[in-house]
Design a protein around this motif. Sequence first.
Motif, PDB file in Angstrom:
ATOM      1  N   VAL A 267      -3.481   8.057  -2.907  1.00 27.50           N
ATOM      2  CA  VAL A 267      -3.634   7.809  -1.943  1.00 27.50           C
ATOM      3  C   VAL A 267      -5.117   7.603  -0.364  1.00 27.50           C
ATOM      4  O   VAL A 267      -5.261   7.656   0.628  1.00 27.50           O
ATOM      5  N   ASN A 268      -5.573   8.393  -1.435  1.00 27.00           N
ATOM      6  CA  ASN A 268      -6.675   8.648  -0.930  1.00 27.00           C
ATOM      7  C   ASN A 268      -7.395   9.381   0.594  1.00 27.00           C
ATOM      8  O   ASN A 268      -7.750   8.145   1.573  1.00 27.00           O
ATOM      9  N   PRO A 269      -6.378  10.371   1.209  1.00 29.60           N
ATOM     10  CA  PRO A 269      -6.647  10.485   2.159  1.00 29.60           C
ATOM     11  C   PRO A 269      -7.824  10.352   3.506  1.00 29.60           C
ATOM     12  O   PRO A 269      -9.142  10.963   2.977  1.00 29.60           O
ATOM     13  N   MET A 270      -8.170   9.852   4.022  1.00 33.44           N
ATOM     14  CA  MET A 270      -8.959  10.268   4.957  1.00 33.44           C
ATOM     15  C   MET A 270      -8.668  11.310   6.265  1.00 33.44           C
ATOM     16  O   MET A 270      -7.572  10.936   6.946  1.00 33.44           O
ATOM     17  N   PHE A 271      -9.411  12.217   7.066  1.00 32.36           N
ATOM     18  CA  PHE A 271      -9.255  13.129   8.000  1.00 32.36           C
ATOM     19  C   PHE A 271     -10.311  13.020   8.819  1.00 32.36           C
ATOM     20  O   PHE A 271     -11.195  12.711   8.658  1.00 32.36           O
ATOM     21  N   LEU A 272      -9.754  12.451  10.264  1.00 28.53           N
ATOM     22  CA  LEU A 272     -10.187  11.758  11.217  1.00 28.53           C
ATOM     23  C   LEU A 272     -10.213  13.134  12.176  1.00 28.53           C
ATOM     24  O   LEU A 272      -9.771  12.991  13.279  1.00 28.53           O
ATOM     25  N   ILE A 408      -1.941  20.698   5.914  1.00 29.12           N
ATOM     26  CA  ILE A 408      -1.619  18.972   5.528  1.00 29.12           C
ATOM     27  C   ILE A 408      -3.001  18.738   4.237  1.00 29.12           C
ATOM     28  O   ILE A 408      -2.473  18.347   2.936  1.00 29.12           O
ATOM     29  N   ALA A 409      -3.651  19.669   4.888  1.00 28.03           N
ATOM     30  CA  ALA A 409      -5.267  19.064   2.993  1.00 28.03           C
ATOM     31  C   ALA A 409      -3.852  20.072   2.040  1.00 28.03           C
ATOM     32  O   ALA A 409      -4.455  19.703   1.095  1.00 28.03           O
ATOM     33  N   HIS A 410      -3.962  20.689   2.133  1.00 28.68           N
ATOM     34  CA  HIS A 410      -3.512  22.056   1.510  1.00 28.68           C
ATOM     35  C   HIS A 410      -2.295  21.422   0.765  1.00 28.68           C
ATOM     36  O   HIS A 410      -2.091  21.483  -0.975  1.00 28.68           O
ATOM     37  N   ALA A 411      -1.372  20.890   1.415  1.00 26.49           N
ATOM     38  CA  ALA A 411      -0.001  20.101   0.473  1.00 26.49           C
ATOM     39  C   ALA A 411      -0.322  18.675  -0.113  1.00 26.49           C
ATOM     40  O   ALA A 411       0.447  17.989  -0.980  1.00 26.49           O
ATOM     41  N   LEU A 412      -1.672  18.326   0.061  1.00 33.35           N
ATOM     42  CA  LEU A 412      -2.147  17.053  -0.548  1.00 33.35           C
ATOM     43  C   LEU A 412      -2.455  17.243  -2.257  1.00 33.35           C
ATOM     44  O   LEU A 412      -1.787  18.481  -2.736  1.00 33.35           O
ATOM     45  N   PRO A 435     -13.941  22.512   1.796  1.00 32.93           N
ATOM     46  CA  PRO A 435     -13.370  24.019   0.108  1.00 32.93           C
ATOM     47  C   PRO A 435     -11.920  23.888  -0.082  1.00 32.93           C
ATOM     48  O   PRO A 435     -11.763  23.083  -0.756  1.00 32.93           O
ATOM     49  N   VAL A 436     -10.934  23.032   0.166  1.00 31.78           N
ATOM     50  CA  VAL A 436      -9.084  22.284  -0.065  1.00 31.78           C
ATOM     51  C   VAL A 436     -10.247  21.466  -0.767  1.00 31.78           C
ATOM     52  O   VAL A 436      -9.321  21.154  -1.712  1.00 31.78           O
ATOM     53  N   LEU A 437     -10.217  20.139   0.179  1.00 32.41           N
ATOM     54  CA  LEU A 437     -10.362  18.604  -0.315  1.00 32.41           C
ATOM     55  C   LEU A 437     -11.237  18.773  -1.214  1.00 32.41           C
ATOM     56  O   LEU A 437     -10.922  17.886  -1.901  1.00 32.41           O
ATOM     57  N   GLU A 438     -12.247  19.692  -1.949  1.00 31.11           N
ATOM     58  CA  GLU A 438     -12.948  19.606  -3.614  1.00 31.11           C
ATOM     59  C   GLU A 438     -12.110  20.390  -3.884  1.00 31.11           C
ATOM     60  O   GLU A 438     -12.017  19.308  -5.266  1.00 31.11           O
ATOM     61  N   ARG A 439     -10.850  20.591  -3.609  1.00 28.78           N
ATOM     62  CA  ARG A 439     -10.043  20.981  -4.894  1.00 28.78           C
ATOM     63  C   ARG A 439      -8.967  19.877  -5.197  1.00 28.78           C
ATOM     64  O   ARG A 439      -8.651  20.103  -5.916  1.00 28.78           O
ATOM     65  N   LYS A 440      -8.873  18.565  -4.205  1.00 36.05           N
ATOM     66  CA  LYS A 440      -8.429  18.286  -4.125  1.00 36.05           C
ATOM     67  C   LYS A 440      -8.339  16.467  -5.094  1.00 36.05           C
ATOM     68  O   LYS A 440      -7.487  15.753  -5.155  1.00 36.05           O
ATOM     69  N   ALA A 441      -9.637  16.576  -4.647  1.00 32.99           N
ATOM     70  CA  ALA A 441     -10.593  15.473  -5.040  1.00 32.99           C
ATOM     71  C   ALA A 441     -11.955  15.092  -5.545  1.00 32.99           C
ATOM     72  O   ALA A 441     -12.393  16.128  -6.105  1.00 32.99           O
TER      73      ALA A 441
END
Length: 504
Positions: A267-272, A408-412, A435-441
């Motif tokens: 889903v390629n999330p964007m955090f604004l 939300i980032a952790h739940a991705l 750091p969370v997004l690094e583990r997700k993407a």
Amino acid sequence: MSYTPHGKHLIAGEWVGARESFASAPAHGPGRAFAVGEAAHADQAMRAAEEAFWTYGWSARAERAAFLRAIADQIEARGADITAIGTQETGLPAARLEGERARTTGQLRLFADHIEKGDYLDRRHDPALPDRQPAPRPDLRLMQRPIGPVAVFGASNFPLAFSTAGGDTAAALAAGCPVVVKGHPAHPGTAEIVADAILAAIRERGVHPGVFSLIQSPDHKLGVALAQHPLVKAVAFTGSLAAGRALYDLCAARPEPIPFYGELGSVNPMFLLPAAMAARGAQIAQGWAGSLTLGAGQFCTNPGLAIVMAEQADALAEAALAALREAEPQTMLTEGIAQAFERGRARVAAARGVRALLAQRCGPREARPQLFMVAGRDWLDDAVLHEEVFGPLGVIVAARDADEMLRIAHALEGQLTATLHMDEADAPLARRLAPVLERKAGRLLANGYPTGVEVCDAMVHGGPWPASTNFGATSVGTLSIRRFLRPVCWQNMPEQLLPEDLRG
């Protein structure tokens, strides 16, 4: 158009018919009949690939580089016909296909340059230490070697760059691995004319004809036969999560398990982040709308999720709606993809707490943008909202505060990409999220949009499950060659028995 598809398989240098045929379903223009591949065709192609490997797998890097460049030249020589057939079958505009053709030939030439440099071999040498105490050390040399025949599954949404002569095929051929391609039924004529270009390059360069085969089929039986064939050593796939998971399980359950490199869903999330939204929220929303609708949203990097602070969500929605309402309906690749998009839209619309901001009717093979909004707590509670919808559909997730944004980032689940839109004042929150997004993407972006995947040395197009089945791999960029190599160590080996690249 000077090329008319004949509807046969290419197996070991020969065009081969079949007992049954299926009809293509082009977006416009005439439908054509194409041979249906069977297990016997898979066996014939794989046996030819294994035979070819005994010469191609030990060929000089310069020879393989020349072969890759010859394929690129032959594709370009058929450029106008490829575009004509591709636009008919997929409904994609000519400019998109011409750009994708350039990417395809560019990938082939990039891999030619890459293998000529030789860095990918990762050559290592520990000289013998005969006098070492308490025990001597032998002479040890290491190098990456090709694994053998590879099965490649063409993608629906990239008829050129991720299909017959696309990135997976280019990487495998560069590594020294023969390839058997299962063409995607969404664009069989496009697959055939590209295979014709590869055949011309095989003949031009005097390569063993078993190095490449193309087999067509509209159903899963051929895919099963390829994945289960005892001679195949790896499978590369781009497609749906359901089909990819089924093939992954097949590859793991074989008597000899083999690696399955699947690029599946994201889903390629964007955090604004707040300061960026305050400074340029309308601009971010317009860019998001453009990325969301590009190619009817039929990109694996389509940014379907925008996470924003609740107090800024309405402003984001208003600006995005202004842009999305201007978007024209677009033809989708197949009626099946259009139907799946409609099911996904209905699934999102029915989820608890979801508010439809833009819900438009779509035709049997067209897509119109759809936009929804949901509170962060409701998104966290409903896994349905975490799933990809393949097409121009966006969900705004309104986070109560920074802590909920972090939850939300952790739940991705695993993603191909994750994006931070931020200004300098957002740095403290960005440092918590990164750091969370690094583990997700597999790829992290700042102040950009993930559609558009550069083909280069540093690109990663992959990520943790379910974005892909192997988080250590990429399907784009020169690192993707590593999927089709394995390290071999030679101990005290006489020089005349060493591979040419390890001598001296």
